[in-house]
Structure formats: structure tokens, C-alpha cells
Design a protein around this motif. Structure first.
Motif, PDB file in Angstrom:
ATOM      1  N   THR A 305      47.566 -39.882  -2.310  1.00 15.98           N
ATOM      2  CA  THR A 305      48.323 -38.621  -2.266  1.00 15.98           C
ATOM      3  C   THR A 305      47.697 -37.577  -3.194  1.00 15.98           C
ATOM      4  O   THR A 305      47.564 -36.408  -2.826  1.00 15.98           O
ATOM      5  N   GLN A 306      47.311 -37.998  -4.385  1.00 20.98           N
ATOM      6  CA  GLN A 306      46.731 -37.046  -5.344  1.00 20.98           C
ATOM      7  C   GLN A 306      45.340 -36.584  -4.926  1.00 20.98           C
ATOM      8  O   GLN A 306      44.997 -35.411  -5.056  1.00 20.98           O
ATOM      9  N   VAL A 307      44.545 -37.504  -4.384  1.00 19.27           N
ATOM     10  CA  VAL A 307      43.196 -37.139  -3.954  1.00 19.27           C
ATOM     11  C   VAL A 307      43.245 -36.158  -2.783  1.00 19.27           C
ATOM     12  O   VAL A 307      42.389 -35.272  -2.662  1.00 19.27           O
ATOM     13  N   ARG A 308      44.257 -36.289  -1.944  1.00 20.54           N
ATOM     14  CA  ARG A 308      44.365 -35.394  -0.786  1.00 20.54           C
ATOM     15  C   ARG A 308      44.610 -33.942  -1.201  1.00 20.54           C
ATOM     16  O   ARG A 308      44.491 -33.037  -0.385  1.00 20.54           O
ATOM     17  N   ASN A 309      44.938 -33.715  -2.452  1.00 20.07           N
ATOM     18  CA  ASN A 309      45.102 -32.334  -2.927  1.00 20.07           C
ATOM     19  C   ASN A 309      43.774 -31.600  -3.026  1.00 20.07           C
ATOM     20  O   ASN A 309      43.745 -30.365  -3.082  1.00 20.07           O
ATOM     21  N   PHE A 310      42.649 -32.361  -3.070  1.00 24.06           N
ATOM     22  CA  PHE A 310      41.361 -31.682  -3.214  1.00 24.06           C
ATOM     23  C   PHE A 310      40.244 -32.298  -2.370  1.00 24.06           C
ATOM     24  O   PHE A 310      39.122 -31.792  -2.370  1.00 24.06           O
ATOM     25  N   SER A 311      40.528 -33.380  -1.630  1.00 25.26           N
ATOM     26  CA  SER A 311      39.467 -33.994  -0.832  1.00 25.26           C
ATOM     27  C   SER A 311      40.046 -34.649   0.417  1.00 25.26           C
ATOM     28  O   SER A 311      41.166 -35.187   0.393  1.00 25.26           O
ATOM     29  N   SER A 312      39.283 -34.635   1.500  1.00 27.72           N
ATOM     30  CA  SER A 312      39.699 -35.257   2.760  1.00 27.72           C
ATOM     31  C   SER A 312      38.863 -36.484   3.075  1.00 27.72           C
ATOM     32  O   SER A 312      38.840 -36.949   4.211  1.00 27.72           O
ATOM     33  N   LEU A 313      38.146 -37.024   2.088  1.00 25.48           N
ATOM     34  CA  LEU A 313      37.272 -38.166   2.336  1.00 25.48           C
ATOM     35  C   LEU A 313      38.079 -39.374   2.795  1.00 25.48           C
ATOM     36  O   LEU A 313      39.263 -39.517   2.453  1.00 25.48           O
TER      37      LEU A 313
END
Length: 357
Positions: A305-313
Motif C-alpha cells: 500500500t505504501q509503495v503504491r504511493n510512488f511506484s507501480s512496480l
């Protein structure tokens, strides 16, 4: 007249201190006057003092080793300070400082600094962050092809334990070595991507050598990043497409996955927390992340959830069978999240190849 406490607040590793803490430091400052054109310190002198300019000004001078040409790189005046990093690292002076006019200064000695660190442990946390940033800067210079060998970083084991030093190297995926000295003994630790590859201390077996060096509370350490080689200098796009980050709390699982993926030709980085994983994603721009569901600072779902704030990998979530369904439901609207049918290495490799193809 400036406030000494305001100057101290500018020093990175004193910023966390309260008014009482700053007063504790001020009580340990020593006053000293200097004449015009007086040398305060020279290149190579022991780095055992920090100076705060009360009145007057100084020139900071470096000398080109090839030509001997001297160059003034900075002029410091009332309210400025210098020599603070030597208290942190114990490194010799990297420049010569000469007064331009009669000047007055406060001096903080290394001995008093050690008393301050013991009284206010929060300084140690700031010191670790500063050293980590300096290592990142050094590694970035190496990656950008700076001339010459990357600068080594050094310090005292009395201020920073070997365990902490190795953690900094791991967090920054160091390629290089750490030299450790204690009296007449000297050991060497080789690292690749922050992972220990070899430990040498005399004729001792590696495990005994490591245990012995970890027990040292006095001595020095030197972090020596390895210069970038031609083999390392791959095109950025190709390199990034082969990078995979593993976020898993188990060192055993980390090592198994890392070995399997590296055999497939991937460049693998392994960490154990959400925070470290996010930092690697931001700095490395990897092709994929493999994340466990249980981490020391949260869950795998929180990481996604947190990574999706800045990356779509793409992210592969390593969930036990009894957890997989609940996590699937929590992340069902999150794109590019994958769940392997099992956690067997061949199945994970098949899924990685399928996603990246």
C-alpha cells in the motif's frame, strides 16, 4: 554577539538536543585567541577538536597533490564552525585552516565530545545517519565514474561498534571492504551488495574471526568502497530491468532467494523492514519486489500500500496458505500484485520470469 547555542544547533549531530543539552556542551567549550595569519590546523593533523569562531575570520585551504598549488575553498567568519566531522569520524584534517586576522574561538575537544555522547545517546543516532549519508555520497561518486578511488570512511570503534558499521554497509549495499584495527591486530571483512563474503583475521576461522572483531570496543575501522569497474558499468535501463528487491525478516530465506535469483542473472538486494525496502525501491528503481507478509515494522500488505504511493512496480507477496486469501482480499484493488501458488523456489522463479517477460 551571536548565541553559542544557536551555532551549536546548526551542527547536524547536535540538532536533537534540548536547551539543557546545549548548555551542557557550552560548559565544556574552551576559549582561545589566535593571532593574524596563525595556522590553526594543517592537512593530516589529528582530528581531535571542533572550533567555533567568536570574532575574526579564517581561510580554509587545500593543496593540489600534483602541483602543490594552494587554493582557498572557503572563508569562515563569526558564528561559523569547522572540524565537527572529525569528532564523528576521527579522520585526520582534510584542509589547512589559517586566520585572516586576530580571531577568538571556542574549542570543543574530542575528550569532552565523548562525555557529551555518553550523556546524550540521541547524538549516536544522528551520527549513524550522517555516516550512512556520507557512505551513500561516496558510493554515488563511484557510480558516476569520479576520477580516482572512492574516498574511504573511517572512525573509532569506541563511538561506533563494528555491528553498527556493518549495518550501515548493509543498508547501503556496499561493494568493498571494512578494515578493523585493534592494537596490533587488523582484520578485514569483504562485502558484496552489503552482504559479508569473507572475514579474515590472522589464521582464525571466519566465525571465530568475526566474533573476535565484534568483541572489540577500542580501535578503528575504515570503510573502503570498491572502485566501479567496467563490468559494473552496465547501461542504466538494462541494469534496472534486472534488479529485484527482497523484503523478508528471515536471513535464511533472504539468502535462499538471493542465490536462486542471482543464478538467473538478476541483481538482488535484500533487507528486512518496510522502511529499508521503500528506501531501496526509491533509490534503485528495481524491476520487482518480493515481500513477506510479516515484517518487524508492519505487514507485507502495508508495504504494498505504501509503495503504491510512488511506484507501480510488480510485487510478489510471499504469503502462507492460511494467510493468502485474506491478504488477496485486502489488496484485490491494488494493481500488479501477485501471489505464487506455492513458496517453492522453482515456482517463484517461474512466476518472476513470467511477470518480467
Amino acid at each position: 554577539m551571536f548565541q553559542i547555542s544557536e551555532v551549536l544547533k546548526k551542527v547536524p549531530f547536535f540538532r536533537t538536543l534540548s536547551k539543557d543539552g546545549l548548555s551542557f556542551i557550552v560548559e565544556r567549550l574552551r576559549f582561545k585567541p589566535f593571532d593574524a595569519n596563525q595556522v590553526i590546523c594543517r592537512v593530516g593533523d589529528p582530528g581531535d577538536k571542533m572550533y567555533i569562531i567568536i570574532n575574526g575570520s579564517v581561510d580554509v585551504i587545500v593543496e593540489a597533490p600534483e602541483t602543490g598549488h594552494k587554493k582557498v575553498i572557503a572563508t569562515l567568519k563569526s558564528g561559523d564552525y569547522f572540524g565537527e566531522m572529525s569528532l564523528l569520524t576521527g579522520e585526520p584534517r582534510s584542509a589547512t585552516v589559517v586566520t585572516r586576522e586576530p580571531s577568538e574561538m571556542f574549542i570543543l575537544s574530542k575528550e569532552d565530545f565523548d562525555v557529551i555522547v555518553e550523556r546524550f545517546p540521541s547524538i549516536s543516532l544522528s551520527m549513524g545517519k550522517i555516516m550512512s549519508q556520507r557512505l551513500r555520497d561516496t558510493l554515488r561518486q563511484a557510480a558516476q565514474g569520479s576520477e580516482g578511488a572512492p574516498a574511504a570512511l573511517q572512525g573509532s570503534l569506541a563511538q561506533r561498534s563494528l555491528e553498527e558499521v556493518l549495518r550501515i554497509c548493509e543498508d547501503n549495499s556496499l561493494n568493498g571492504k571494512v578494515l578493523v584495527r585493534h592494537g596490533e591486530e587488523q582484520g578485514e571483512i569483504e562485502l558484496e551488495k552489503g552482504v559479508i563474503q569473507q572475514v579474515v583475521l590472522g589464521d582464525l576461522p571466519e566465525d571465530q574471526a568475526m566474533d573476535r572483531m565484534l568483541s572489540w570496543r577500542e580501535g578503528e575501522f575504515v570503510i573502503q568502497p570498491r572502485p566501479l569497474s567496467l563490468e559494473d558499468a552496465q547501461p542504466v535501463a538494462e541494469s534496472e530491468s534486472r534488479r529485484i528487491v527482497i523484503v523478508n525478516n528471515s536471513k535464511v530465506v533472504q539468502r535462499l532467494l538471493q542465490q536462486a535469483l542471482e543464478r538467473e542473472g538478476f541483481e538482488v538486494y535484500a533487507v528486512e523492514t518496510i522502511g529499508k525496502g521503500q528506501n531501496l525501491v526509491r533509490s534503485l528503481n528495481p524491476a520487482m519486489v518480493l515481500v513477506d507478509t510479516k515484517l518487524p515494522d508492519g505487514s507485507g500488505a502495508e508495504f504494498v500500500t505504501q509503495v503504491r504511493n510512488f511506484s507501480s512496480l510488480p510485487v510478489i507477496v510471499l504469503a502462507d496458505t492460511d494467510q493468502a486469501e485474506s491478504i488477496r482480499q485486502r489488496l484485490e484493488t491494488t494493481p500488479a500484485v501477485y501471489f505464487p501458488s506455492s513458496q517453492e523456489i522453482p515456482e517463484l522463479l517461474r512466476l518472476v520470469r513470467s511477470i518480467l517477460s
